[in-house]
Design an enzyme around this catalytic site. Structure first.
Site, PDB file in Angstrom:
ATOM      1  N   LYS A   1       0.829  -1.208   0.000  1.00 18.90           N
ATOM      2  CA  LYS A   1       0.000   0.000   0.000  1.00 18.90           C
ATOM      3  C   LYS A   1       0.865   1.261   0.000  1.00 18.90           C
ATOM      4  O   LYS A   1       0.634   2.179  -0.759  1.00 18.90           O
ATOM      5  CB  LYS A   1      -0.930   0.023   1.223  1.00 18.90           C
ATOM      6  CG  LYS A   1      -1.890  -1.156   1.302  1.00 18.90           C
ATOM      7  CD  LYS A   1      -2.890  -1.012   2.455  1.00 18.90           C
ATOM      8  CE  LYS A   1      -2.281  -1.032   3.839  1.00 18.90           C
ATOM      9  NZ  LYS A   1      -1.634  -2.297   4.211  1.00 18.90           N
TER      10      LYS A   1
ATOM     11  N   ARG B   1      -9.455   0.743   9.151  1.00 17.74           N
ATOM     12  CA  ARG B   1      -9.056  -0.637   9.429  1.00 17.74           C
ATOM     13  C   ARG B   1     -10.150  -1.393  10.161  1.00 17.74           C
ATOM     14  O   ARG B   1      -9.976  -2.568  10.455  1.00 17.74           O
ATOM     15  CB  ARG B   1      -7.792  -0.642  10.279  1.00 17.74           C
ATOM     16  CG  ARG B   1      -6.492  -0.846   9.479  1.00 17.74           C
ATOM     17  CD  ARG B   1      -5.370  -0.768  10.478  1.00 17.74           C
ATOM     18  NE  ARG B   1      -4.164  -1.440  10.119  1.00 17.74           N
ATOM     19  CZ  ARG B   1      -3.101  -0.840   9.592  1.00 17.74           C
ATOM     20  NH1 ARG B   1      -3.144   0.418   9.257  1.00 17.74           N
ATOM     21  NH2 ARG B   1      -2.001  -1.524   9.373  1.00 17.74           N
TER      22      ARG B   1
ATOM     23  N   ARG C   1      11.551  -6.427   5.048  1.00 18.15           N
ATOM     24  CA  ARG C   1      11.254  -5.034   4.694  1.00 18.15           C
ATOM     25  C   ARG C   1      12.156  -4.059   5.445  1.00 18.15           C
ATOM     26  O   ARG C   1      12.368  -4.192   6.647  1.00 18.15           O
ATOM     27  CB  ARG C   1       9.791  -4.748   5.019  1.00 18.15           C
ATOM     28  CG  ARG C   1       9.369  -3.325   4.773  1.00 18.15           C
ATOM     29  CD  ARG C   1       7.889  -3.212   4.652  1.00 18.15           C
ATOM     30  NE  ARG C   1       7.202  -3.175   5.941  1.00 18.15           N
ATOM     31  CZ  ARG C   1       5.908  -2.936   6.069  1.00 18.15           C
ATOM     32  NH1 ARG C   1       5.164  -2.727   5.000  1.00 18.15           N
ATOM     33  NH2 ARG C   1       5.342  -2.916   7.254  1.00 18.15           N
TER      34      ARG C   1
ATOM     35  N   ARG D   1      11.373  -2.003  10.922  1.00 19.29           N
ATOM     36  CA  ARG D   1      10.344  -1.604  11.876  1.00 19.29           C
ATOM     37  C   ARG D   1      10.235  -2.591  13.033  1.00 19.29           C
ATOM     38  O   ARG D   1      10.329  -3.792  12.831  1.00 19.29           O
ATOM     39  CB  ARG D   1       8.986  -1.511  11.160  1.00 19.29           C
ATOM     40  CG  ARG D   1       8.794  -0.205  10.447  1.00 19.29           C
ATOM     41  CD  ARG D   1       7.576  -0.192   9.583  1.00 19.29           C
ATOM     42  NE  ARG D   1       6.364  -0.714  10.223  1.00 19.29           N
ATOM     43  CZ  ARG D   1       5.157  -0.666   9.650  1.00 19.29           C
ATOM     44  NH1 ARG D   1       5.014  -0.122   8.460  1.00 19.29           N
ATOM     45  NH2 ARG D   1       4.114  -1.153  10.270  1.00 19.29           N
TER      46      ARG D   1
ATOM     47  N   ARG E   1      -0.408  -9.280  13.500  1.00 20.34           N
ATOM     48  CA  ARG E   1      -0.979  -8.235  12.630  1.00 20.34           C
ATOM     49  C   ARG E   1      -1.836  -8.859  11.522  1.00 20.34           C
ATOM     50  O   ARG E   1      -2.865  -8.314  11.142  1.00 20.34           O
ATOM     51  CB  ARG E   1       0.134  -7.369  12.039  1.00 20.34           C
ATOM     52  CG  ARG E   1       0.764  -6.461  13.101  1.00 20.34           C
ATOM     53  CD  ARG E   1       2.096  -5.901  12.649  1.00 20.34           C
ATOM     54  NE  ARG E   1       1.991  -5.038  11.503  1.00 20.34           N
ATOM     55  CZ  ARG E   1       2.985  -4.832  10.635  1.00 20.34           C
ATOM     56  NH1 ARG E   1       4.148  -5.454  10.786  1.00 20.34           N
ATOM     57  NH2 ARG E   1       2.823  -4.027   9.625  1.00 20.34           N
TER      58      ARG E   1
END
Ligand code: AMP
Length: 206
Positions: free
Chosen positions: A13, A88, A122, A153, A164
């Site tokens: 996204k 969300r 990532r 992160r 998540r």
């Protein structure tokens, strides 16, 4: 144009939002980036949000709704918005209807098995918000776009990622049916090269 990017964590996204927001001339509003800035700046909201984020949980709806309401009232949102990471929950989506209802919702679909690898590998740039996979980086510490330091992160660790994804399926995936019911949903295949995903998004917006 008022646009939402929907999809699980790691769907791309943020990456796609950077390209699409400049093309459409609307601000890219990432609630995750806003929350991480609040955590860095140690604001009361950031300190309260951190424990939810570290646990892979959603920050309470009322906090997010007020944050987005305030952001969307700013002058740069007169041309519209590209929301990344909001709504969300159905409660957030209902609130958005009363603030500034979206024109279109792009659902970026990626199978779960791809997401774990994408998220553990990532790396993100704290300056230009670029997102990269370590397999594509010559140096995993330096942003190839702006030269700033890349970070991993805190919530991109396997245990938190699984949580998540669970939260996504339980609380966010119902939004697919919600926006389908409003005739606003366009689903694109996110399981391919970023340029191909971008082309599918632009085609879906035509
Ligand atoms: P993201 O960068 O979009 O993956 O968001 C990182 C984390 O910020 C999420 O795992 C949540 O803890 C929190 N967050 C971001 N957006 C929202 C939202 N719309 N509602 C609740 N929590 C959010």
């Amino acid at each position: 144009m008022k646009l939402i990017f929907l999809g699980p964590p790691g769907a791309g996204k943020g990456t796609q939002a950077l390209g699409v927001s400049s093309r459409l001339n609307v601000p890219h509003i990432s609630t995750g980036n806003m929350l991480r800035a609040a955590v860095r700046n140690e604001t009361p909201m950031g300190l309260a949000a951190k424990k939810f984020m570290d646990a892979g949980q959603l920050v309470p709806d009322e906090v997010l709704i007020e944050m987005v309401r305030e952001r969307l009232s700013m002058a740069d949102c007169r041309t519209g918005y590209l929301l990344d990471g909001f709504p969300r929950t159905v409660e957030q989506a209902e609130a958005l209807e009363g603030i500034a209802a979206p024109d279109c919702v792009i659902n970026i679909a990626v199978p779960d098995e791809q997401l774990l690898d994408r998220l553990t590998g990532r790396r993100v740039c704290g300056k230009c918000s670029g997102t990269f996979h370590i397999s594509k980086l010559a140096d995993a510490r330096v942003c190839p776009v702006c030269g700033w330091t890349l970070t991993h992160r805190d919530d991109d660790q396997p245990v938190t990622i699984r949580q998540r994804l669970k939260v996504y399926h339980e609380q966010t995936a119902p939004l697919i049916g919600y926006y389908e019911g409003k005739g606003k949903l366009r689903t694109v295949d996110g399981d391919c090269a970023p340029e191909e995903v971008l082309a599918s998004i632009l085609a879906a917006l035509e």
